[in-house]
Enzyme design. Structure first.
Site, PDB file in Angstrom:
ATOM      1  N   SER A  71       3.492  -2.815  10.210  1.00  0.00           N
ATOM      2  CA  SER A  71       4.952  -2.801  10.366  1.00  0.00           C
ATOM      3  C   SER A  71       5.614  -4.113   9.963  1.00  0.00           C
ATOM      4  CB  SER A  71       5.325  -2.403  11.808  1.00  0.00           C
ATOM      5  OG  SER A  71       4.816  -1.112  12.093  1.00  0.00           O
ATOM      6  N   GLU A 100      -5.349  -5.751  10.288  1.00  0.00           N
ATOM      7  CA  GLU A 100      -4.362  -4.709  10.521  1.00  0.00           C
ATOM      8  C   GLU A 100      -4.649  -4.024  11.857  1.00  0.00           C
ATOM      9  OE1 GLU A 100      -2.370  -3.375   6.703  1.00  0.00           O
ATOM     10  OE2 GLU A 100      -4.102  -2.096   6.959  1.00  0.00           O
ATOM     11  N   ASN A 128       0.866  -1.184   0.000  1.00  0.00           N
ATOM     12  CA  ASN A 128       0.000   0.000   0.000  1.00  0.00           C
ATOM     13  C   ASN A 128       0.900   1.230   0.000  1.00  0.00           C
ATOM     14  OD1 ASN A 128      -1.804   2.042   0.538  1.00  0.00           O
ATOM     15  ND2 ASN A 128      -2.192   1.426   2.666  1.00  0.00           N
ATOM     16  N   HIS A 153      -9.484   0.643   4.795  1.00  0.00           N
ATOM     17  CA  HIS A 153      -8.202   0.797   5.497  1.00  0.00           C
ATOM     18  C   HIS A 153      -8.403   1.676   6.732  1.00  0.00           C
ATOM     19  CE1 HIS A 153      -4.062   1.967   6.339  1.00  0.00           C
ATOM     20  NE2 HIS A 153      -3.701   0.901   5.647  1.00  0.00           N
ATOM     21  N   GLU A 169      -6.744   3.992   7.967  1.00  0.00           N
ATOM     22  CA  GLU A 169      -6.512   5.433   7.774  1.00  0.00           C
ATOM     23  C   GLU A 169      -7.736   6.095   7.161  1.00  0.00           C
ATOM     24  OE1 GLU A 169      -2.763   5.113   5.713  1.00  0.00           O
ATOM     25  OE2 GLU A 169      -1.835   4.420   7.583  1.00  0.00           O
ATOM     26  N   GLY A 218       2.380   1.616  10.771  1.00  0.00           N
ATOM     27  CA  GLY A 218       3.296   2.746  10.672  1.00  0.00           C
ATOM     28  C   GLY A 218       3.974   3.102  11.982  1.00  0.00           C
ATOM     29  N   LYS A 269       0.017   4.306  -0.165  1.00  0.00           N
ATOM     30  CA  LYS A 269      -0.629   5.463   0.488  1.00  0.00           C
ATOM     31  C   LYS A 269      -0.455   6.722  -0.368  1.00  0.00           C
ATOM     32  CE  LYS A 269       0.472   3.234   4.832  1.00  0.00           C
ATOM     33  NZ  LYS A 269       0.299   3.260   6.256  1.00  0.00           N
ATOM     34  N   GLY A 291       4.839   1.128   4.779  1.00  0.00           N
ATOM     35  CA  GLY A 291       6.154   1.777   4.674  1.00  0.00           C
ATOM     36  C   GLY A 291       7.209   0.948   3.943  1.00  0.00           C
TER      37      GLY A 291
END
Ligand code: PEP
Length: 253
Positions: free
Chosen positions: A215, A169, A11, A97, A99, A175, A13, A237
């Site tokens: 992570s 998740e 992803n 997601h 976020e 993150g 982002k 990330g």
């Protein structure tokens, strides 16, 4: 993990311009050309989808989107439909997601509408669920997962969900550098699979892929993937760098 084919998804982002995304995708295709026993998916920002689709089209890397809107078309400024994603070369779409839930007020009801649009248009949905740190600390993890999965999948039959991918998740691990232990992840995955079993039957429960996200890095992927109910990873990330992401994808080599 039975006969389930692993899926490692990235992803991206809100990172990378179109040309940066093309360059990373090019390197990824090169590094992962030997990856035979795993599906790979990347979800760049919308603006890079068409360009990246040219790069991945003859490779084993699938293209996905990070979101979609459920209406077919109309006066919905700033939104993107399933048909638009397909025309840009997408096969997968990430839905719900954390976020999006946290920063854009996405509810389980919205998630359900997005799921319906994805399935109707033959996009493979990657449905994200997960608890916050407070929820875990107050022993509400299973209640939260139950509600997110129940409401997100309202109105579907087992047949509708044949391609569904679930991503567990935990919000506190996204993150943050804090990965769930493989035992914590396994416990949640087993619980999610049991929910699918109860509601949609054993066939779907056995075939559905459940990814872990939070992570994931080259140094923890092997331990996570060794768990019987972990079928892959959704990586944020560490998917932004082609070399690092390839190390995750090729963790067995
Ligand atoms: C994600 O974006 O879904 C994610 C898991 O991010 P990260 O790997 O950076 O924690």
């Amino acid at each position: 993990m039975g006969n389930r084919r692993p899926l490692i998804a990235g992803n991206w982002k809100m990172y990378k311009t179109s040309s940066e995304a093309v360059e990373t995708a090019r390197q990824l295709v090169k590094h992962t050309a030997s990856a035979a026993d795993v599906d790979v998916m990347i979800a760049p920002p919308f603006t890079a989808l068409s360009a990246v689709s040219e790069v991945v089209k003859d490779s084993n890397v699938f293209l996905g989107a990070q979101n979609l809107f459920w209406e077919k078309e109309g006066a919905f400024t700033g939104e993107i439909s399933a048909a638009m994603l397909i025309s840009a070369g997408c096969r997968h779409v990430i839905i719900g997601h954390s976020e999006r839930r946290q920063h854009f007020g996405e509810t389980d009801e919205n998630v359900n509408k997005k799921m319906k649009s994805a399935i109707k248009n033959d996009l493979i949905p990657v449905l994200c669920v997960g608890e916050t740190e407070n929820e875990r600390e107050s022993n509400a993890t299973f209640t939260v997962l139950d509600k997110q999965l129940h409401d997100g999948l309202e109105g579907f039959s087992a047949d509708d969900l044949a391609t569904l991918v679930i991503a567990y998740e935990p919000v506190w691990a996204i993150g943050t550098g804090k990965t769930a232990t493989s035992d914590q992840a396994q416990e949640a995955h087993q619980f999610l699979r049991s929910l699918v079993d109860k509601r949609f039957g054993n066939m779907l429960a056995k075939s559905i892929r459940i990814l872990y996200g939070g992570s994931v890095k080259p140094n923890n992927i092997a331990e996570l993937m060794a768990m019987p109910d972990i079928d892959g990873a959704l990586v944020g990330g560490a998917s932004l760098n082609a070399e690092t992401f390839s190390q995750i994808i090729l963790y067995k080599e």
